[in-house]
Design an enzyme around this catalytic site. Structure first.
Site, PDB file in Angstrom:
ATOM      1  N   SER A   7       0.908  -1.173  -0.079  1.00 15.37           N
ATOM      2  CA  SER A   7       0.014  -0.036   0.093  1.00 15.37           C
ATOM      3  C   SER A   7       0.803   1.319  -0.162  1.00 15.37           C
ATOM      4  CB  SER A   7      -0.847   0.042   1.216  1.00 15.37           C
ATOM      5  OG  SER A   7      -1.562   1.322   1.336  1.00 15.37           O
ATOM      6  N   MET A  34      -9.111   8.021  -0.676  1.00 17.50           N
ATOM      7  CA  MET A  34      -9.984   8.676   0.578  1.00 17.50           C
ATOM      8  C   MET A  34     -10.279  10.046   0.221  1.00 17.50           C
ATOM      9  SD  MET A  34      -7.791   7.159   3.713  1.00 17.50           S
ATOM     10  CE  MET A  34      -6.874   5.814   3.661  1.00 17.50           C
TER      11      MET A  34
END
Length: 227
Positions: A7, A34
């Protein structure tokens, strides 16, 4: 073989192209998107994904922790993502969205927050290429793995086997050398690892070590017999 998806949320954002190349032995590069609405954090969006897709040889696995997934998810396919994950909690029409993602040429994946059960979505599974079970609350990296998610992983694997699906089962959150074996034994075969990879002295070696641990645990798991 287990797949390891580092990630970039745990990478150095000022050196993303270099950080992507540091894990070229990985299966996918996991990109956390996000919007500060669906989750209380704001990260990167379509322009950065476009830039990463040009700079990285590793395919991009985009995890959209955003509202209005039906509107935005197809744009990430167009930006270069090879796999796009939307949250079922943020999708108005998950089947239609999964089909649109696939039609545009990417793998369609659906994510579930820790409190969201898998059972209501059993009939949707054939529409997907991957299911993501969050093993932390989405929104921030570096959280501790939630062991209470292991039964949910097992139940999901049982549903996948019940329907004879070639569906990848991904886990994301707190995956490390100390937790990956439990996830693999429970039924996961795709693992998102942030700080466990990018916090290591040699990220590429960390990817290999995590894959070895997951493969060893899978080999002894009851669900993998004949898999």
């Amino acid at each position: 073989m287990a797949q390891i998806n580092p990630s970039i949320l745990s990478a150095d954002f000022a050196r993303l192209a270099e950080e992507a190349k540091a894990v070229e032995g990985a299966d996918w590069l996991h990109v956390d998107v996000m919007d500060n609405h669906f989750v209380p954090n704001l990260t990167l969006g379509v322009p950065v994904v476009e830039a990463l897709s040009r700079a990285a040889d590793t395919p991009l696995d985009c995890h959209l922790m955003i509202e209005d997934a039906d509107r935005w998810a197809p744009q990430y396919v167009e930006a270069g993502a090879g796999s796009v994950t939307f949250h079922v909690e943020a999708a108005a029409a998950p089947v239609r969205l999964a089909r649109e993602i696939r039609a545009k040429g990417a793998r369609a994946s659906m994510a579930l927050k820790p409190a969201t059960p898998i059972e209501p979505y059993e009939d949707l599974l054939p529409e997907l290429d991957m299911l993501l079970i969050m093993t932390v609350e989405p929104g921030f990296g570096g959280q501790a793995f939630l062991d209470i998610m292991l039964p949910k992983i097992r139940r999901t694997r049982e549903l996948i086997s019940k329907h004879g699906l070639e569906l990848w089962l991904q886990v994301d959150g707190g995956v490390s050398a100390t937790t990956i074996e439990r996830c693999a034994e429970a039924g996961a075969d795709v693992f998102v690892a942030g700080s466990a990879v990018y916090g290591a002295k040699d990220p590429a070696e960390a990817v290999r070590a995590l894959r070895d641990r997951a493969d060893a645990a899978t080999a002894g798991a009851s669900w993998a017999c004949g898999h």
